[in-house]
Design a protein around this motif. Structure first.
Motif, PDB file in Angstrom:
ATOM      1  N   VAL A  57       0.838  -1.202   0.000  1.00 47.16           N
ATOM      2  CA  VAL A  57       0.000   0.000   0.000  1.00 47.16           C
ATOM      3  C   VAL A  57       0.872   1.251   0.000  1.00 47.16           C
ATOM      4  O   VAL A  57       0.569   2.238  -0.674  1.00 47.16           O
ATOM      5  CB  VAL A  57      -0.972  -0.012   1.204  1.00 47.16           C
ATOM      6  CG1 VAL A  57      -1.630   1.331   1.396  1.00 47.16           C
ATOM      7  CG2 VAL A  57      -2.036  -1.068   1.000  1.00 47.16           C
ATOM      8  N   HIS A  73      -6.211   4.981  -1.670  1.00 47.25           N
ATOM      9  CA  HIS A  73      -5.809   3.736  -1.015  1.00 47.25           C
ATOM     10  C   HIS A  73      -5.979   3.791   0.503  1.00 47.25           C
ATOM     11  O   HIS A  73      -5.538   2.883   1.200  1.00 47.25           O
ATOM     12  CB  HIS A  73      -4.365   3.400  -1.375  1.00 47.25           C
ATOM     13  CG  HIS A  73      -4.164   3.211  -2.839  1.00 47.25           C
ATOM     14  ND1 HIS A  73      -4.709   2.153  -3.517  1.00 47.25           N
ATOM     15  CD2 HIS A  73      -3.516   3.957  -3.753  1.00 47.25           C
ATOM     16  CE1 HIS A  73      -4.388   2.250  -4.793  1.00 47.25           C
ATOM     17  NE2 HIS A  73      -3.662   3.339  -4.961  1.00 47.25           N
ATOM     18  N   THR A  76      -7.921   0.797   1.752  1.00 49.83           N
ATOM     19  CA  THR A  76      -7.083  -0.406   1.794  1.00 49.83           C
ATOM     20  C   THR A  76      -6.191  -0.394   3.021  1.00 49.83           C
ATOM     21  O   THR A  76      -6.062  -1.408   3.711  1.00 49.83           O
ATOM     22  CB  THR A  76      -6.222  -0.491   0.521  1.00 49.83           C
ATOM     23  OG1 THR A  76      -7.060  -0.403  -0.612  1.00 49.83           O
ATOM     24  CG2 THR A  76      -5.441  -1.783   0.485  1.00 49.83           C
TER      25      THR A  76
END
Length: 100
Positions: A57, A73, A76
């Motif tokens: 990530v 992101h 995530t």
């Protein structure tokens, strides 16, 4: 008597007798050592996978921040952190249940 008073009396009486019940320490059944080993390996693998996912990530953040897409992101990243918390909580729960 009303139903709520009867319920309160029953709960109060049950609470008085609850202190008389034995509270033994949890003891793992014989042969549980193999299961504990498998669980510890699963925790290790899960945490290593979470660390690798966090690195992935971070790399995606790095590449997408140049294009102005770095904030996509965050979900995530949060999902990975929640996974780490679940792994830690599951291990603590199993340790409590097994008496370790």
């Amino acid at each position: 008597m009303s139903l709520s008073l009867v319920a309160a009396h029953v709960l109060t009486t049950a609470g008085q007798y609850a202190g008389l019940l034995p509270d033994p320490d949890p003891v793992a059944p014989p042969g549980f050592e193999g299961v504990a080993t498998i669980l510890s390996w699963a925790k290790w693998v899960g945490l290593i996978a979470a660390i690798l996912a966090l690195i992935a990530v971070a790399v995606m953040f790095m590449f997408n921040s140049r294009r102005g897409e770095g904030g996509e992101h965050i979900k995530t990243f949060v999902a990975i952190l929640i996974g780490v918390m679940i792994i830690g909580a599951a291990t603590a729960l199993v340790g409590f249940l097994s008496g370790s």
